[in-house]
Design a protein around this motif. Structure first.
Motif, PDB file in Angstrom:
ATOM      1  N   MET A  87       0.821  -1.208   0.000  1.00 32.39           N
ATOM      2  CA  MET A  87       0.000   0.000   0.000  1.00 32.39           C
ATOM      3  C   MET A  87       0.859   1.263   0.000  1.00 32.39           C
ATOM      4  SD  MET A  87      -3.036  -1.441   0.156  1.00 32.39           S
ATOM      5  CE  MET A  87      -4.264  -0.367   0.834  1.00 32.39           C
ATOM      6  N   GLY A  88       0.976   1.894  -1.164  1.00 28.79           N
ATOM      7  CA  GLY A  88       1.564   3.228  -1.258  1.00 28.79           C
ATOM      8  C   GLY A  88       0.444   4.215  -1.012  1.00 28.79           C
ATOM      9  N   VAL A  89       0.499   4.923   0.109  1.00 22.18           N
ATOM     10  CA  VAL A  89      -0.688   5.650   0.538  1.00 22.18           C
ATOM     11  C   VAL A  89      -0.651   7.157   0.360  1.00 22.18           C
ATOM     12  CG1 VAL A  89      -1.445   3.850   2.120  1.00 22.18           C
ATOM     13  CG2 VAL A  89       0.104   5.606   2.938  1.00 22.18           C
ATOM     14  N   GLY A  90       0.487   7.725  -0.054  1.00 31.11           N
ATOM     15  CA  GLY A  90       0.470   9.162  -0.248  1.00 31.11           C
ATOM     16  C   GLY A  90       1.844   9.794  -0.233  1.00 31.11           C
ATOM     17  N   VAL A  91       1.817  11.116  -0.187  1.00 31.96           N
ATOM     18  CA  VAL A  91       3.034  11.917  -0.201  1.00 31.96           C
ATOM     19  C   VAL A  91       3.060  12.776   1.053  1.00 31.96           C
ATOM     20  CG1 VAL A  91       4.311  13.718  -1.428  1.00 31.96           C
ATOM     21  CG2 VAL A  91       3.034  11.989  -2.725  1.00 31.96           C
ATOM     22  N   LEU A  92       4.175  12.718   1.763  1.00 30.48           N
ATOM     23  CA  LEU A  92       4.412  13.615   2.888  1.00 30.48           C
ATOM     24  C   LEU A  92       5.392  14.662   2.379  1.00 30.48           C
ATOM     25  CD1 LEU A  92       4.867  10.978   5.723  1.00 30.48           C
ATOM     26  CD2 LEU A  92       2.839  12.357   5.232  1.00 30.48           C
ATOM     27  N   GLU A  93       5.003  15.922   2.464  1.00 32.42           N
ATOM     28  CA  GLU A  93       5.834  16.992   1.933  1.00 32.42           C
ATOM     29  C   GLU A  93       6.729  17.570   3.022  1.00 32.42           C
ATOM     30  OE1 GLU A  93       5.177  21.241  -0.288  1.00 32.42           O
ATOM     31  OE2 GLU A  93       3.765  19.619  -0.713  1.00 32.42           O
ATOM     32  N   THR A  94       7.956  17.896   2.650  1.00 28.60           N
ATOM     33  CA  THR A  94       8.915  18.497   3.561  1.00 28.60           C
ATOM     34  C   THR A  94       9.667  19.607   2.828  1.00 28.60           C
ATOM     35  OG1 THR A  94      10.826  18.075   4.986  1.00 28.60           O
ATOM     36  CG2 THR A  94      10.680  16.754   2.976  1.00 28.60           C
ATOM     37  N   ASP A  95      10.219  20.540   3.585  1.00 33.00           N
ATOM     38  CA  ASP A  95      10.991  21.610   2.943  1.00 33.00           C
ATOM     39  C   ASP A  95      12.457  21.221   2.775  1.00 33.00           C
ATOM     40  OD1 ASP A  95      11.688  21.716   5.615  1.00 33.00           O
ATOM     41  OD2 ASP A  95      11.490  23.877   5.796  1.00 33.00           O
ATOM     42  N   ASP A 128       5.781   3.017   7.178  1.00 32.11           N
ATOM     43  CA  ASP A 128       5.263   3.157   8.542  1.00 32.11           C
ATOM     44  C   ASP A 128       5.345   1.820   9.280  1.00 32.11           C
ATOM     45  OD1 ASP A 128       2.987   1.611   7.877  1.00 32.11           O
ATOM     46  OD2 ASP A 128       1.580   3.253   8.111  1.00 32.11           O
ATOM     47  N   ASP A 129       4.869   1.772  10.501  1.00 33.48           N
ATOM     48  CA  ASP A 129       4.984   0.577  11.329  1.00 33.48           C
ATOM     49  C   ASP A 129       4.054  -0.552  10.900  1.00 33.48           C
ATOM     50  OD1 ASP A 129       2.821   2.232  12.252  1.00 33.48           O
ATOM     51  OD2 ASP A 129       2.755   0.986  14.052  1.00 33.48           O
ATOM     52  N   SER A 130       3.135  -0.288   9.957  1.00 30.75           N
ATOM     53  CA  SER A 130       2.253  -1.333   9.439  1.00 30.75           C
ATOM     54  C   SER A 130       2.723  -1.883   8.097  1.00 30.75           C
ATOM     55  CB  SER A 130       0.826  -0.796   9.272  1.00 30.75           C
ATOM     56  OG  SER A 130       0.227  -0.538  10.520  1.00 30.75           O
ATOM     57  N   GLY A 131       3.641  -1.180   7.448  1.00 27.82           N
ATOM     58  CA  GLY A 131       4.113  -1.596   6.124  1.00 27.82           C
ATOM     59  C   GLY A 131       3.682  -0.665   5.001  1.00 27.82           C
ATOM     60  N   ASN A 132       2.825   0.322   5.304  1.00 27.72           N
ATOM     61  CA  ASN A 132       2.426   1.314   4.302  1.00 27.72           C
ATOM     62  C   ASN A 132       3.636   2.163   3.931  1.00 27.72           C
ATOM     63  OD1 ASN A 132      -0.547   0.918   4.389  1.00 27.72           O
ATOM     64  ND2 ASN A 132      -0.285   1.579   6.502  1.00 27.72           N
ATOM     65  N   TRP A 133       3.713   2.577   2.683  1.00 25.77           N
ATOM     66  CA  TRP A 133       4.832   3.439   2.304  1.00 25.77           C
ATOM     67  C   TRP A 133       4.356   4.776   1.763  1.00 25.77           C
ATOM     68  CZ3 TRP A 133       5.176   4.315  -2.992  1.00 25.77           C
ATOM     69  CH2 TRP A 133       4.549   3.391  -3.829  1.00 25.77           C
ATOM     70  N   PHE A 134       5.174   5.784   2.036  1.00 21.12           N
ATOM     71  CA  PHE A 134       4.917   7.164   1.642  1.00 21.12           C
ATOM     72  C   PHE A 134       6.111   7.709   0.875  1.00 21.12           C
ATOM     73  CE2 PHE A 134       2.325   6.745   5.428  1.00 21.12           C
ATOM     74  CZ  PHE A 134       1.226   7.545   5.201  1.00 21.12           C
ATOM     75  N   SER A 135       5.829   8.533  -0.109  1.00 24.15           N
ATOM     76  CA  SER A 135       6.863   9.349  -0.723  1.00 24.15           C
ATOM     77  C   SER A 135       7.085  10.526   0.219  1.00 24.15           C
ATOM     78  CB  SER A 135       6.381   9.857  -2.085  1.00 24.15           C
ATOM     79  OG  SER A 135       7.240  10.849  -2.581  1.00 24.15           O
ATOM     80  N   LEU A 136       8.332  10.779   0.591  1.00 25.37           N
ATOM     81  CA  LEU A 136       8.712  11.953   1.379  1.00 25.37           C
ATOM     82  C   LEU A 136       9.362  12.899   0.389  1.00 25.37           C
ATOM     83  CD1 LEU A 136       9.114  13.377   4.128  1.00 25.37           C
ATOM     84  CD2 LEU A 136      11.298  12.160   4.291  1.00 25.37           C
ATOM     85  N   THR A 137       8.692  13.997   0.070  1.00 25.49           N
ATOM     86  CA  THR A 137       9.104  14.811  -1.059  1.00 25.49           C
ATOM     87  C   THR A 137       9.346  16.269  -0.708  1.00 25.49           C
ATOM     88  OG1 THR A 137       7.871  13.370  -2.554  1.00 25.49           O
ATOM     89  CG2 THR A 137       8.422  15.541  -3.390  1.00 25.49           C
ATOM     90  N   GLU A 138      10.437  16.771  -1.218  1.00 26.26           N
ATOM     91  CA  GLU A 138      10.766  18.202  -1.179  1.00 26.26           C
ATOM     92  C   GLU A 138      10.575  18.707  -2.610  1.00 26.26           C
ATOM     93  OE1 GLU A 138      14.805  20.941  -0.979  1.00 26.26           O
ATOM     94  OE2 GLU A 138      14.861  18.902  -0.158  1.00 26.26           O
ATOM     95  N   ARG A 139       9.561  19.535  -2.790  1.00 22.20           N
ATOM     96  CA  ARG A 139       9.311  20.065  -4.136  1.00 22.20           C
ATOM     97  C   ARG A 139      10.339  21.119  -4.494  1.00 22.20           C
ATOM     98  NH1 ARG A 139       2.963  21.212  -5.077  1.00 22.20           N
ATOM     99  NH2 ARG A 139       2.377  20.560  -2.997  1.00 22.20           N
ATOM    100  N   VAL A 140      10.649  21.172  -5.790  1.00 19.76           N
ATOM    101  CA  VAL A 140      11.519  22.239  -6.278  1.00 19.76           C
ATOM    102  C   VAL A 140      10.800  22.943  -7.415  1.00 19.76           C
ATOM    103  CG1 VAL A 140      13.681  21.095  -5.636  1.00 19.76           C
ATOM    104  CG2 VAL A 140      12.711  20.695  -7.902  1.00 19.76           C
ATOM    105  N   ALA A 141      11.164  24.198  -7.634  1.00 25.97           N
ATOM    106  CA  ALA A 141      10.557  24.966  -8.715  1.00 25.97           C
ATOM    107  C   ALA A 141      10.917  24.313 -10.048  1.00 25.97           C
ATOM    108  CB  ALA A 141      11.028  26.400  -8.678  1.00 25.97           C
ATOM    109  N   VAL A 142       9.939  24.193 -10.900  1.00 28.78           N
ATOM    110  CA  VAL A 142      10.144  23.613 -12.225  1.00 28.78           C
ATOM    111  C   VAL A 142      10.027  24.733 -13.245  1.00 28.78           C
ATOM    112  CG1 VAL A 142       9.274  21.942 -13.903  1.00 28.78           C
ATOM    113  CG2 VAL A 142       9.168  21.427 -11.456  1.00 28.78           C
ATOM    114  N   ASP A 143      11.012  24.833 -14.125  1.00 33.87           N
ATOM    115  CA  ASP A 143      10.963  25.841 -15.175  1.00 33.87           C
ATOM    116  C   ASP A 143       9.809  25.549 -16.130  1.00 33.87           C
ATOM    117  OD1 ASP A 143      13.217  27.061 -14.133  1.00 33.87           O
ATOM    118  OD2 ASP A 143      14.582  25.882 -15.388  1.00 33.87           O
ATOM    119  N   ALA A 144       9.055  26.572 -16.448  1.00 31.99           N
ATOM    120  CA  ALA A 144       7.888  26.401 -17.328  1.00 31.99           C
ATOM    121  C   ALA A 144       8.289  26.326 -18.784  1.00 31.99           C
ATOM    122  CB  ALA A 144       6.912  27.539 -17.126  1.00 31.99           C
TER     123      ALA A 144
END
Length: 144
Positions: A87-95, A128-144
């Protein structure tokens, strides 16, 4: 207008999940309520356990027992999927993904993947302690 206020993460043990999400990941406890049998489909009742980012009441994670609202066979199937780490359950965002990786690793968090550069930022994958996994992501500016 519609917005998503709660999302569910299925856990194998709510007491353990409460400890992990609050004391290890640092989220704040929002609710820990025993709901009675009067709730339709709940059988003997259930535990409403929620956490969220400190200071942000608009985002809430429900740490749900796999049995909540399910028949025993379905609950066991879900429990098995969670325990297998499927179970990939989401994204946790960090700076700062590198810093968060170091801090969480020191607290005993298991990572499937250390921080790596991606087109959208820097990402690590934690479990996590149940086996679920999260992406831990630091977003960066993307050139348009």
């Amino acid at each position: 207008m519609l917005t998503l206020s709660h999302t569910t993460v299925y856990v194998l043990d709510q007491d353990s999940a409460k400890e992990f999400y609050t004391n290890v990941l640092g989220l704040e406890l929002r609710d820990d309520i025993s709901m009675g049998a009067e709730f339709e489909g709940a059988g003997a009742g259930f535990r409403w356990l929620t956490v969220g980012p400190t200071g942000d009441p608009t985002r809430t994670i429900i740490l749900s027992d796999c049995a909540m609202g399910r028949d025993p066979a379905s609950a066991e199937q879900l429990r098995s999927l969670v325990a297998q780490g499927t179970m990939g359950v989401g994204v946790l965002e960090t700076d700062d993904c590198e810093r968060a990786y170091r801090e969480l690793s020191a607290r005993g968090v298991t990572f499937r993947q250390p921080p790596a550069r991606r087109p959208y930022g820097v990402e690590a994958v934690l479990v996590d302690d149940s086996g679920n996994w999260f992406s831990l992501t630091e977003r960066v500016a993307v050139d348009a």
